[in-house]
Scaffold this active site. Structure first.
Site, short mmCIF file in Angstrom:
data_model
loop_
_atom_site.label_atom_id
_atom_site.label_comp_id
_atom_site.label_asym_id
_atom_site.label_seq_id
_atom_site.Cartn_x
_atom_site.Cartn_y
_atom_site.Cartn_z
CE1 TYR A 263 4.38 6.02 7.32
CE2 TYR A 263 6.08 5.20 7.58
CZ TYR A 263 5.61 5.87 7.20
OH TYR A 263 6.62 6.87 6.13
CB SER B 146 8.21 2.65 5.14
OG SER B 146 9.39 3.35 6.92
#
Length: 264
Positions: free
Chosen positions: A172, A159
């Protein structure tokens, strides 16, 4: 089908190559788009789903309608204890559907989002994200490694939040950063077997992850992206499929951000 199978094609018909890839979280979002794109490029596809069997099987039918071959298998990437049984299912699918024993690629894509500032994150939330985004990919890759042939490609989905700190997604992003580091170690350790490993880091993409995008949030993300919009799953899928194919044959141990220029 043998590993050397080739078929004529038109622009809308799939060329089959005999190479098979596993794509986790393949029933929706980037995973589903990657399954379609990989199939379009001739790969056989074993896609996994957890809570969306109808979407997964509909995608399998769509790929078949276009001349490709795909199989949907259930997998909870947080349930490491079930990986041995999953490998057996993969081996059975390889033998019965494609008449082969090896995989040409693995895409560790399955995941979910959570918006929660650090002060409010519970241990259960932390552990859940850890299992899905780092522990799961580690041990699933370990489990399927004996099936990966020489020249195979591993692609891990990370990400852009590992590069740009976004309040509310700390666990995350931390585990995705860990997956980036793990990718380099995979490339180092698997290189002698001719297996490549790279990670792909999407920026703001129009998916259901984390509840999707409302108009206000999309406008904010678009304003922070050099190309002035959020991305589509298909735009990430094309990069992943390229890394799976011979086009990416000399790309290894890299993290490739696919974000349209997010926070340049």
């Amino acid at each position: 089908m043998s590993n050397n199978t080739r078929a004529a094609t038109t622009a809308d018909t799939i060329v089959t190559t005999g190479d098979v890839v596993v794509i986790t979280g393949g029933s929706r979002g980037i995973g589903a788009s990657t399954a379609r794109e990989a199939a379009r490029r001739g790969f056989g596809v074993i896609l996994t789903y957890n809570a969306s069997p109808d979407a997964a099987h509909a995608l399998v039918r769509d790929i078949a309608d276009r001349g490709g071959k795909a199989v949907a298998l259930r997998l909870d990437v947080a349930a490491v204890e079930a990986f041995g049984a999953f490998r057996a299912e993969v081996e059975q699918a390889l033998a019965t559907v494609w008449e082969t024993t090896h995989l040409a690629g693995l895409v560790n894509n399955a995941g979910y989002g959570l918006f929660q500032p650090i002060a409010g994150v519970t241990q259960a939330q932390f552990d859940g994200l850890l299992k899905v985004h780092l522990k799961g990919p580690f041990f699933l890759t370990q489990t399927l490694l004996p099936l990966l042939r020489k020249g195979a490609s591993i692609v891990n989905l990370t990400s852009a939040t590992t590069r740009v700190a976004t309040a509310g997604v700390a666990p995350y992003a931390a585990f995705k950063a860990g997956l980036q580091v793990l990718t380099r170690y995979m490339a180092k350790e698997f290189g002698e077997q001719g297996i490549r490993a790279n990670s792909v880091s999407p920026g703001a993409i129009r998916t259901e992850l984390g509840g999707g995008l409302n108009d206000e949030f999309e406008a904010l993300l678009s304003s922070q992206t050099a190309l002035g919009r959020v991305g589509e799953p298909e735009e990430v899928a094309r990069v992943i499929a390229s890394l799976l194919s011979e086009d990416g044959g000399w790309i290894n141990a890299q993290d490739i951000e696919v974000s349209g220029g997010y926070v340049v």
